[in-house]
Motif scaffolding. Structure first.
Motif, short mmCIF file in Angstrom:
data_model
loop_
_atom_site.label_atom_id
_atom_site.label_comp_id
_atom_site.label_asym_id
_atom_site.label_seq_id
_atom_site.Cartn_x
_atom_site.Cartn_y
_atom_site.Cartn_z
N ASN A 54 -0.25 -3.04 16.59
CA ASN A 54 -1.61 -2.62 16.26
C ASN A 54 -1.68 -1.74 15.02
O ASN A 54 -2.59 -0.91 14.89
CB ASN A 54 -2.21 -1.86 17.46
CG ASN A 54 -2.25 -2.71 18.71
OD1 ASN A 54 -2.68 -3.86 18.68
ND2 ASN A 54 -1.79 -2.16 19.82
N PHE A 55 -0.72 -1.91 14.10
CA PHE A 55 -0.77 -1.05 12.92
C PHE A 55 -2.00 -1.38 12.07
O PHE A 55 -2.43 -2.52 11.97
CB PHE A 55 0.52 -1.15 12.10
CG PHE A 55 0.68 -2.41 11.29
CD1 PHE A 55 0.06 -2.54 10.06
CD2 PHE A 55 1.48 -3.45 11.74
CE1 PHE A 55 0.21 -3.69 9.30
CE2 PHE A 55 1.63 -4.60 10.99
CZ PHE A 55 0.99 -4.73 9.76
N LYS A 56 -2.55 -0.34 11.46
CA LYS A 56 -3.70 -0.50 10.58
C LYS A 56 -3.44 0.25 9.28
O LYS A 56 -2.88 1.35 9.30
CB LYS A 56 -4.97 0.03 11.25
CG LYS A 56 -5.40 -0.76 12.48
CD LYS A 56 -6.68 -0.19 13.08
CE LYS A 56 -7.11 -0.99 14.32
NZ LYS A 56 -8.35 -0.45 14.93
N LEU A 57 -3.85 -0.35 8.18
CA LEU A 57 -3.67 0.27 6.88
C LEU A 57 -5.00 0.31 6.16
O LEU A 57 -5.81 -0.61 6.25
CB LEU A 57 -2.65 -0.53 6.04
CG LEU A 57 -1.24 -0.67 6.62
CD1 LEU A 57 -0.40 -1.56 5.71
CD2 LEU A 57 -0.58 0.68 6.79
N ASP A 58 -5.21 1.39 5.42
CA ASP A 58 -6.44 1.52 4.64
C ASP A 58 -6.33 0.72 3.34
O ASP A 58 -5.23 0.54 2.80
CB ASP A 58 -6.72 2.99 4.32
CG ASP A 58 -7.00 3.82 5.57
OD1 ASP A 58 -7.57 3.24 6.52
OD2 ASP A 58 -6.64 5.01 5.59
N PHE A 59 -7.45 0.26 2.84
CA PHE A 59 -7.48 -0.40 1.54
C PHE A 59 -7.33 0.64 0.44
O PHE A 59 -7.77 1.79 0.61
CB PHE A 59 -8.80 -1.17 1.36
CG PHE A 59 -8.90 -2.41 2.19
CD1 PHE A 59 -8.27 -3.58 1.79
CD2 PHE A 59 -9.61 -2.42 3.38
CE1 PHE A 59 -8.36 -4.74 2.55
CE2 PHE A 59 -9.72 -3.57 4.15
CZ PHE A 59 -9.09 -4.73 3.73
N PRO A 60 -6.74 0.27 -0.70
CA PRO A 60 -6.13 -1.04 -0.99
C PRO A 60 -4.73 -1.15 -0.38
O PRO A 60 -4.05 -0.14 -0.17
CB PRO A 60 -6.06 -1.04 -2.53
CG PRO A 60 -5.90 0.40 -2.88
CD PRO A 60 -6.71 1.17 -1.88
N ILE A 61 -4.33 -2.38 -0.07
CA ILE A 61 -2.99 -2.62 0.49
C ILE A 61 -2.01 -2.72 -0.67
O ILE A 61 -1.99 -3.71 -1.41
CB ILE A 61 -2.97 -3.92 1.32
CG1 ILE A 61 -4.09 -3.92 2.37
CG2 ILE A 61 -1.60 -4.10 1.98
CD1 ILE A 61 -4.00 -2.81 3.37
N THR A 62 -1.22 -1.68 -0.86
CA THR A 62 -0.30 -1.59 -1.99
C THR A 62 1.12 -1.34 -1.50
O THR A 62 1.35 -1.09 -0.30
CB THR A 62 -0.71 -0.47 -2.95
OG1 THR A 62 -0.68 0.78 -2.23
CG2 THR A 62 -2.12 -0.70 -3.48
N VAL A 63 2.07 -1.35 -2.43
CA VAL A 63 3.48 -1.14 -2.10
C VAL A 63 3.69 0.21 -1.41
O VAL A 63 4.55 0.35 -0.53
CB VAL A 63 4.35 -1.24 -3.38
CG1 VAL A 63 5.79 -0.82 -3.10
CG2 VAL A 63 4.30 -2.65 -3.94
N SER A 64 2.90 1.19 -1.78
CA SER A 64 3.05 2.53 -1.19
C SER A 64 2.78 2.53 0.31
O SER A 64 3.19 3.47 1.02
CB SER A 64 2.11 3.52 -1.88
OG SER A 64 0.75 3.16 -1.65
#
Length: 266
Positions: A54-64
């Motif tokens: 269930n991982f979530k990432l904020d935009f923008p999706i970058t290498v960091s």
């Protein structure tokens, strides 16, 4: 970020943990785990090497953002790929139909030119795997050109160079040299990983800096492009997996870059 494109899944997870730890010590910040069957895929998903569902990432999706999907208690980020050994084009279509729904990186290996031509045209394929000299000999300039157009990466390994005797090593070097001469890294997308044989000898793994040194000194690849094979190209592949897992990746060149929530519109 240095990434190893292919660490084979091991039934003995204690041994696999040693290989992951060794990869970290050698300087890799991420690893792609190579699976070979549905059984291994299911084992992987139940293991401590699998990231949170269930991982979530904020935009923008970058290498960091890559370190944010690191599994709990693992030193580096890990993602899966399935490598399909294909007999013919029909076999390829059947297996792709099954695996495309799994949100996993898909690699194809085959000794048949016709099959590789079909794979190089198919946007569902992420990687064409070239594990040894036998598979290298099936490549043609046409297959290489098709793969480039569809942003499919060629996965190579230098591990065989380290474990064979002198005559065979010379043969492998000659084939690799011809491959790079006909399909230069400046215009095609190569990635580098380890080999199935590290299951028997993990000391065959080479760190990213040593790998770059081998590519530049022996195969005469400019340092910039050698570094791309263990870094920039694999960062793109890692991000493709993340976006696919989050249902943002549609096909090469088509993806969702942001989601505007209700109430945020101007």
């Amino acid at each position: 970020m240095y990434i190893n494109s292919c660490i084979p899944w091991m039934k003995d997870q204690t041994e696999l943990q040693k290989v992951v730890n060794l990869s970290f010590r050698l300087g890799y910040q991420a690893v792609i785990i190579d699976l070979r069957s549905e059984k291994e895929y299911n084992e992987y998903k139940k293991s401590s090497f699998y990231h949170s569902e269930n991982f979530k990432l904020d935009f923008p999706i970058t290498v960091s953002k890559i370190p944010q999907i690191k599994p709990l208690n693992q030193p580096i980020a890990l993602i899966p790929r399935i490598t399909l050994t294909i007999k013919n084009p029909n076999d390829l279509k059947q297996k792709l139909s099954f695996w495309v729904s799994k949100r996993i990186l898909i690699a194809v290996e085959s000794i048949h030119k016709e099959t590789l031509e079909v794979a190089a045209r198919d946007g569902r394929v992420d990687i064409i795997s070239i594990p040894n000299m036998r598979f290298q000999q099936a490549l043609t300039k046409g297959i290489i050109s098709l793969a480039r157009q569809n942003q499919i990466m060629f996965d190579l390994s230098i591990t065989p160079l380290l474990e064979v005797e002198h005559f065979k090593r010379t043969q492998i070097l000659r084939v690799l040299y011809r491959l790079f001469k006909s399909a230069k890294p400046i215009s095609n997308i190569y990635i580098l990983g380890s080999h199935e044989n590290i299951k028997n000898n993990s000391m065959l793994i080479r760190g990213p800096r040593e790998t770059v040194a081998i590519l530049t000194s022996i195969l005469h690849i400019p340092e910039y492009f050698a570094k791309e094979m263990v870094s920039k190209n694999l960062e793109k592949l890692f991000l493709r997996y993340i976006k696919r897992y989050l249902s943002l990746f549609i096909e090469p060149g088509v993806e969702i870059v942001d989601i505007i929530k209700e109430g945020e519109k101007n």
